[in-house]
Write a protein that holds these residues in place. Sequence first.
Motif, short mmCIF file in Angstrom:
data_model
loop_
_atom_site.label_atom_id
_atom_site.label_comp_id
_atom_site.label_asym_id
_atom_site.label_seq_id
_atom_site.Cartn_x
_atom_site.Cartn_y
_atom_site.Cartn_z
N GLU A 65 25.04 -24.84 21.79
CA GLU A 65 25.70 -26.05 22.29
C GLU A 65 25.36 -27.28 21.45
N SER A 66 24.17 -27.31 20.88
CA SER A 66 23.79 -28.48 20.08
C SER A 66 24.66 -28.60 18.83
N ILE A 67 25.09 -27.47 18.28
CA ILE A 67 25.99 -27.50 17.11
C ILE A 67 27.36 -28.00 17.54
N VAL A 68 27.85 -27.48 18.65
CA VAL A 68 29.16 -27.90 19.18
C VAL A 68 29.14 -29.40 19.45
N GLU A 69 28.05 -29.86 20.05
CA GLU A 69 27.95 -31.29 20.40
C GLU A 69 27.89 -32.16 19.15
N ALA A 70 27.18 -31.69 18.10
CA ALA A 70 27.10 -32.46 16.85
C ALA A 70 28.48 -32.61 16.23
N ALA A 71 29.27 -31.52 16.25
CA ALA A 71 30.62 -31.58 15.69
C ALA A 71 31.51 -32.50 16.52
N GLU A 333 22.54 -30.18 11.97
CA GLU A 333 22.06 -29.59 13.22
C GLU A 333 21.60 -28.15 13.00
N VAL A 334 22.34 -27.40 12.20
CA VAL A 334 21.96 -26.02 11.91
C VAL A 334 20.61 -25.98 11.20
N LEU A 335 20.40 -26.90 10.28
CA LEU A 335 19.12 -26.96 9.56
C LEU A 335 17.97 -27.18 10.53
N LYS A 336 18.17 -28.03 11.54
CA LYS A 336 17.13 -28.25 12.55
C LYS A 336 16.83 -26.94 13.29
N TYR A 338 17.23 -23.87 12.26
CA TYR A 338 16.49 -22.96 11.37
C TYR A 338 15.01 -23.29 11.38
N GLU A 339 14.71 -24.58 11.27
CA GLU A 339 13.31 -24.98 11.08
C GLU A 339 12.55 -25.13 12.39
N ASN A 340 13.26 -25.02 13.50
CA ASN A 340 12.61 -25.08 14.81
C ASN A 340 12.51 -23.71 15.46
N GLY A 341 12.34 -22.68 14.65
CA GLY A 341 12.06 -21.35 15.19
C GLY A 341 12.92 -20.21 14.68
N LEU A 342 14.14 -20.50 14.23
CA LEU A 342 15.00 -19.40 13.81
C LEU A 342 14.52 -18.71 12.54
N LEU A 343 13.99 -19.47 11.58
CA LEU A 343 13.49 -18.83 10.36
C LEU A 343 12.35 -17.88 10.69
N GLU A 344 11.43 -18.34 11.54
CA GLU A 344 10.30 -17.50 11.92
C GLU A 344 10.77 -16.25 12.67
N ASN A 345 11.71 -16.44 13.58
CA ASN A 345 12.22 -15.29 14.31
C ASN A 345 12.93 -14.32 13.38
#
Length: 458
Positions: A65-71, A333-336, A338-345
């Motif tokens: 939803e955060s990506i949708v909201e940013a767009a 938003e996508v970069l955030k 990634y760096e808030n847990g998705l890269l690690e996961n």
Amino acid sequence: MYSNSLIELDRAHLIHPVASYRGHEKLGVRVLASAKGATVTDASGKQLIDGFAGLWCVNAGYGHESIVEAAARQMRELPYATAYFGLGSEPAIRLAGELADRAPGDLNHVYFTLGGSDAVDSTIRFTRYYWHARGQPQRDQFISVEQGYHGSSTVGAGLTALPAFHAGFGVPFDWQHKIPSHYAYRNPVGDNPQAIIDASLAALKSKVEAIGPERVAAFYVEPIQGSGGVLVPPKGWMKAMREFCRAHDILFVADEVITGFGRTGPLFACSEDEVVPDFMTTAKGLTSGYVPMGAVLMADHVYQTIAEGAGAAAVGHGYTYSAHPVSAAVGLEVLKLYENGLLENGVRAGARLMHGLESLRDHPLVGDVRGRGMLAAVELVVDKVNKTPLPASAEPARRIFDRAWENGLVIRAFGNGVLGYAPPLCCTETEIDAIVERTRTTLDETLEDPDVRRALQA
């Protein structure tokens, strides 16, 4: 179930990319209706794990939803801003800065495109301009690697080295050259890493000498060859090729359209390979596929050479939608995410995926398992000793895709019997395990295919 009228409308009007037109007319379309996380749902209500993240691109997963909201927020405030005439928008400026901060070495300058193909085309134009600016316009020859993929635009398709992208199109052009792939499973020199590196260096040296060292403009390579079958070079291969190009004053272009944004683990595969290219192309995971966008990252020395060469004149290369503010807002938003847990996961999930796929090696049809992070492949054969591929009569690309689909899994099934995997980085352990389990079921069903049975008995 979606209506027959929609299927007929598709047949009549929608041209699908890289498809058999007659084959698609016969089979009809499968309509996707919704998606969340790593799961897609078709219009009949069938749910599947998307083991290929759309087209290697929905790295963050569906439904954020955060990506949708940013767009949506950007659309309300400023839906479009040209980057011509010295104009710009805050999201595009900030995204360029964020990418430059995270890119390897001195890749400090960013040119935005709509996707990967036009990013590659842009590097060709920039490369030509660079050599003209250096007073060496004769450097107009380009080298890439067999089984590599660099888009399907008119010029990029010539650098791509896959037969389907050449047949009937009049490419490659005579200024586009190839060297053999590092493809370890089927390399004539065997699978010894140093032998493969030495063979690739020798091939590049030979090609440069045949063309003429003073004529070669650039060398293009993917950190992992994606559409060629997820071909992973030995550790040190990228670095060795980069050093050769540096020593011979050849621009080195790293195509990270597939490998970028956590697909192999880090944000960029070049960082893991300890390589700083002269150009790096990105797309796909840049916006997690939510909106179109690509980017060319350009090294300082290339930018300065082009800028000095142009002087007060404009550098005549541009796209209407370059640095589109909505795409840039999504990218930020996508970069955030990634760096808030998705890269690690993604790193954890990638290790589990590779471990699970390795467990399939005991299957009678599995010849090779390869990959890095959340980018992997299983190569099928009917003879493990001779590495005999599945017969063309078994129609691996269509039939295996269909079987996996029926088993609730979306994967890429290449025509040579290679299965490709690129799941979203958000995958849970349960979803990774399901990808492996459903793959094994699909392989068992493929083993019973009459054409495969005949080939096994031959």
